[in-house]
Design an enzyme around this catalytic site. Structure first.
Site, PDB file in Angstrom:
ATOM      1  N   GLU A  54      37.385  24.952  19.372  1.00 46.36           N
ATOM      2  CA  GLU A  54      38.475  25.247  18.441  1.00 46.36           C
ATOM      3  C   GLU A  54      39.835  25.355  19.123  1.00 46.36           C
ATOM      4  O   GLU A  54      40.863  25.112  18.487  1.00 46.36           O
ATOM      5  CB  GLU A  54      38.176  26.545  17.671  1.00 46.36           C
ATOM      6  CG  GLU A  54      37.063  26.443  16.646  1.00 46.36           C
ATOM      7  CD  GLU A  54      35.699  26.787  17.204  1.00 46.36           C
ATOM      8  OE1 GLU A  54      34.746  26.939  16.426  1.00 46.36           O
ATOM      9  OE2 GLU A  54      35.582  26.912  18.458  1.00 46.36           O
ATOM     10  N   PHE A  78      27.447  41.083  12.183  1.00 49.00           N
ATOM     11  CA  PHE A  78      27.331  39.966  13.124  1.00 49.00           C
ATOM     12  C   PHE A  78      28.620  39.136  13.133  1.00 49.00           C
ATOM     13  O   PHE A  78      29.098  38.717  12.096  1.00 49.00           O
ATOM     14  CB  PHE A  78      26.138  39.099  12.718  1.00 49.00           C
ATOM     15  CG  PHE A  78      25.964  37.846  13.535  1.00 49.00           C
ATOM     16  CD1 PHE A  78      25.655  37.921  14.880  1.00 49.00           C
ATOM     17  CD2 PHE A  78      26.106  36.594  12.947  1.00 49.00           C
ATOM     18  CE1 PHE A  78      25.479  36.770  15.630  1.00 49.00           C
ATOM     19  CE2 PHE A  78      25.930  35.438  13.688  1.00 49.00           C
ATOM     20  CZ  PHE A  78      25.616  35.526  15.039  1.00 49.00           C
ATOM     21  N   GLN A  79      29.198  38.935  14.317  1.00 53.40           N
ATOM     22  CA  GLN A  79      30.416  38.155  14.549  1.00 53.40           C
ATOM     23  C   GLN A  79      31.676  38.792  13.934  1.00 53.40           C
ATOM     24  O   GLN A  79      32.699  38.126  13.794  1.00 53.40           O
ATOM     25  CB  GLN A  79      30.270  36.717  14.040  1.00 53.40           C
ATOM     26  CG  GLN A  79      29.221  35.908  14.804  1.00 53.40           C
ATOM     27  CD  GLN A  79      29.210  34.442  14.425  1.00 53.40           C
ATOM     28  OE1 GLN A  79      29.438  34.082  13.271  1.00 53.40           O
ATOM     29  NE2 GLN A  79      28.944  33.584  15.397  1.00 53.40           N
ATOM     30  N   VAL A 127      49.788  21.416  32.133  1.00 50.92           N
ATOM     31  CA  VAL A 127      50.562  22.410  32.878  1.00 50.92           C
ATOM     32  C   VAL A 127      50.076  22.432  34.329  1.00 50.92           C
ATOM     33  O   VAL A 127      48.878  22.340  34.593  1.00 50.92           O
ATOM     34  CB  VAL A 127      50.415  23.795  32.234  1.00 50.92           C
ATOM     35  CG1 VAL A 127      50.879  24.900  33.172  1.00 50.92           C
ATOM     36  CG2 VAL A 127      51.208  23.843  30.946  1.00 50.92           C
ATOM     37  N   PHE A 179      49.087  23.315  41.659  1.00 50.24           N
ATOM     38  CA  PHE A 179      50.336  24.054  41.516  1.00 50.24           C
ATOM     39  C   PHE A 179      50.152  25.515  41.896  1.00 50.24           C
ATOM     40  O   PHE A 179      51.063  26.144  42.454  1.00 50.24           O
ATOM     41  CB  PHE A 179      50.854  23.940  40.070  1.00 50.24           C
ATOM     42  CG  PHE A 179      52.307  24.287  39.934  1.00 50.24           C
ATOM     43  CD1 PHE A 179      53.288  23.397  40.332  1.00 50.24           C
ATOM     44  CD2 PHE A 179      52.708  25.501  39.407  1.00 50.24           C
ATOM     45  CE1 PHE A 179      54.635  23.711  40.220  1.00 50.24           C
ATOM     46  CE2 PHE A 179      54.053  25.827  39.289  1.00 50.24           C
ATOM     47  CZ  PHE A 179      55.020  24.922  39.691  1.00 50.24           C
TER      48      PHE A 179
END
Length: 571
Positions: free
Chosen positions: A49, A111-112, A377, A462
């Site tokens: 997601e 639940f969740q 990035v 980086f």
């Protein structure tokens, strides 16, 4: 009688939304089934997601319109958060449908169970919980308008049972209203007085100059002012621009830095450059921004103008005297030409290694005139900012404000979904790619011809540079990578691997010529330094400490590799 979920789908369709990104789940069944039954909006199924929200962010930045993503209850919609932060900080309109647990179970530790209203509050301009189906039409309209008019994220939290309830409501088209914001006469007069009363004006231009290229050049000519751009302003500023002197900030050019430092007056046009240390210390500052709350956020401002850049410059130009002296401009542009020459000299082939600058330059030369570039990035952003050429048709989109890894491939999904015939180039770091590598399968499943370039240096590159600058020995940054070309081939994507500069030009040509998604895995120099525009005493001290600590830890060979890779820059 339609369900609340079907009303959402019909309203989105009436408002011009063409697709929704997400992953199905039981609490989201009412919504996804309404999408299936209506057949008016595409469902782009991703593998995570977070990628759905990144894809929606990229779509919205390309189109300027509302984009939509969705997640099921609990972990499903929690995964949206990072991509939604990116959309919020990029100030682009995204609507997130966050499914919730059954209404009767809320507050029971079911639940969740999570509390989405609280969790999404910081990354949105609007978040609301729909407790009854009758609320849906009104709250949906409010959420869409909030996202469009405030240019941010709106979240609707909807229990699965509420989405399945029937309602009596007609869909309504929700579109953004157009407007023009012009500063007050007194503020314009004060700005003109500040700009007319000095000799050395430098312009700092950001993303707010979108659509104002002509006005930007007009005011630069009037003031004989060099134009420095921030990263998000690159695509809007640097093309066909004789006043451009490069970028400033941590990824910028020395020419941009010095043009800012030499300014007697700094004119900030639609920029929110966050780094305070890159603003001049003693200059008069005039700032233009359509959002008044941004004025003075980064540096003290003498004159603040609340307005759009285009209309503000149009109102300001008749009040400005023509600056006849061009010494400041000439000095800045000369410095830029010298800096540009130095940067270009680094983008050359090597018998020993592949410098990432060379890869970026070849990609720039081979890519389409209207390509959409999406750098990860980290070091890919550095090379994109320095070696990609903008022309007014190309786009450059990334997680430039939120600064998240793994944005390139995920945002490429949204960019390609908008127009599969337009070339989309994801410039991925090996760390960013592997963080959400499952989205390569989304390209195959959704038949999206994204071209993914992998800067494969077997490290969080980086981060290593940051460690060196701070005086730390590199630790925990190495990556054990597969052959990404082989991985791509296993996923139904054309994969090409390059390990020498000699192979690279032909490989880049083959890569772009492929009809469909392709991945170019290029083994680049790990020790390449992306030098900042100005080396501070603290950074110099940091590099010295790094060298001493590296030798004492028994890893002196790293210093030899570092010198060998960067002798062109250091000497």
């Amino acid at each position: 009688m339609p369900t609340a979920a079907r009303h959402i789908v019909d309203t989105l369709h009436a408002s011009g939304v063409q697709r929704v990104y997400g992953i199905p789940g039981d609490s989201l069944n009412g919504f996804t089934d309404a999408l299936r039954a209506s057949g008016t909006i595409d469902w782009v199924q991703v593998r995570h997601e977070e990628a759905a929200a990144f894809a929606a962010s990229a779509e919205s930045q390309l189109t300027g319109e509302l984009a939509v993503c969705a997640g099921s209850c609990g972990p499903g919609n929690l995964h949206l958060i990072n991509g939604l932060y990116d959309a919020q900080r990029s100030r682009t309109p995204v609507l997130a449908i966050a499914a919730h647990i059954p209404s009767e179970e809320i507050g029971s530790g079911y639940f969740q169970e999570t509390h989405p209203q609280e969790l999404f509050r910081e990354c949105s301009v609007y978040v609301e919980h729909v407790t009854h189906a009758e609320q849906m039409p009104r709250l949906l309209r409010i959420a869409m308008r909030e996202a469009l008019e405030k240019r941010g994220v709106a979240v609707l939290v909807i229990p699965g049972d509420v989405a399945l309830q029937d309602i009596k409501a007609e869909p309504q088209a929700i579109r953004a209203a157009s407007s023009r914001t012009i500063p007050a006469e007194g503020d314009l007069a004060a700005a003109a007085e500040a700009l007319n009363g000095c000799e050395r004006v430098t312009i700092l231009a950001g993303a707010g100059t979108s659509g104002a290229h002509e006005e930007l050049l007009q005011i630069a000519e009037r003031l004989q002012a060099p134009i420095v751009h921030a990263l998000r302003g690159k695509e809007h500023v640097e093309y066909d621009n004789p006043y451009d002197v490069g970028m400033t900030g941590l990824l910028g050019f020395s020419s941009g830095y010095h043009a800012m430092e030499a300014a007697e007056t700094l004119l900030v046009l639609g920029s929110d450059l966050p780094y305070q240390q890159f603003y001049p210390q003693d200059a008069t500052v005039v700032q233009v921004d359509v959002r008044g709350e941004q004025i003075g956020r980064r540096t003290p401002v003498d004159v603040g103008l609340v307005g759009g850049v285009k209309e503000t410059v149009q109102a300001l130009l008749p009040r400005l005297d023509t600056h006849r002296g061009s010494k400041h401009l000439d000095s800045a542009t000369k410095h830029y030409r010298r800096t540009r020459k130095d940067l270009d000299s680094l983008a050359t082939p090597s018998k020993r290694t592949i410098h990432p600058q060379y890869l970026a330059r070849l990609v720039d030369q081979a890519a389409a005139d209207d390509a959409v570039f999406l750098p990860d990035v980290g070091s890919p952003v550095v090379w994109a900012s320095r070696y990609l050429t903008m022309n007014g048709r190309r786009r450059l989109i990334g997680s430039f404000s939120h600064g998240s890894m793994a944005n390139a491939l995920s945002q490429g999904i949204g960019a390609s979904a908008v127009d599969p015939d337009r070339q989309v180039v994801a410039l991925a770091g090996d760390g960013g790619l592997t963080m959400l590598m499952g989205e390569l399968l989304t390209l195959t499943q959704a038949q999206l011809p994204v071209k993914t370039v992998v800067f494969n240096n077997s490290s969080l590159n980086f981060v290593e540079v940051e460690m060196k600058a701070a005086g730390f020995v590199n630790y925990g940054t190495g990556l054990t990578n597969p052959n990404f070309a082989d991985v791509a081939e296993a996923m139904g994507i054309r994969g090409i691997r390059v390990e020498s500069s000699e192979q690279l030009p032909a490989a880049v040509e083959e890569f772009f010529a492929h009809d469909g998604p392709a991945l170019l895995d290029v083994v680049t120099e790990r020790q390449e330094l992306s030098m900042p525009p100005a080396i501070t005493a603290e950074q110099a001290k940091g590099f010295t400490l790094y060298a001493i600590r590296t030798v004492l830890s028994g890893r002196g060979d790293e210093l030899v590799d570092l010198g060998r890779a960067n002798w062109r820059q250091l000497f």
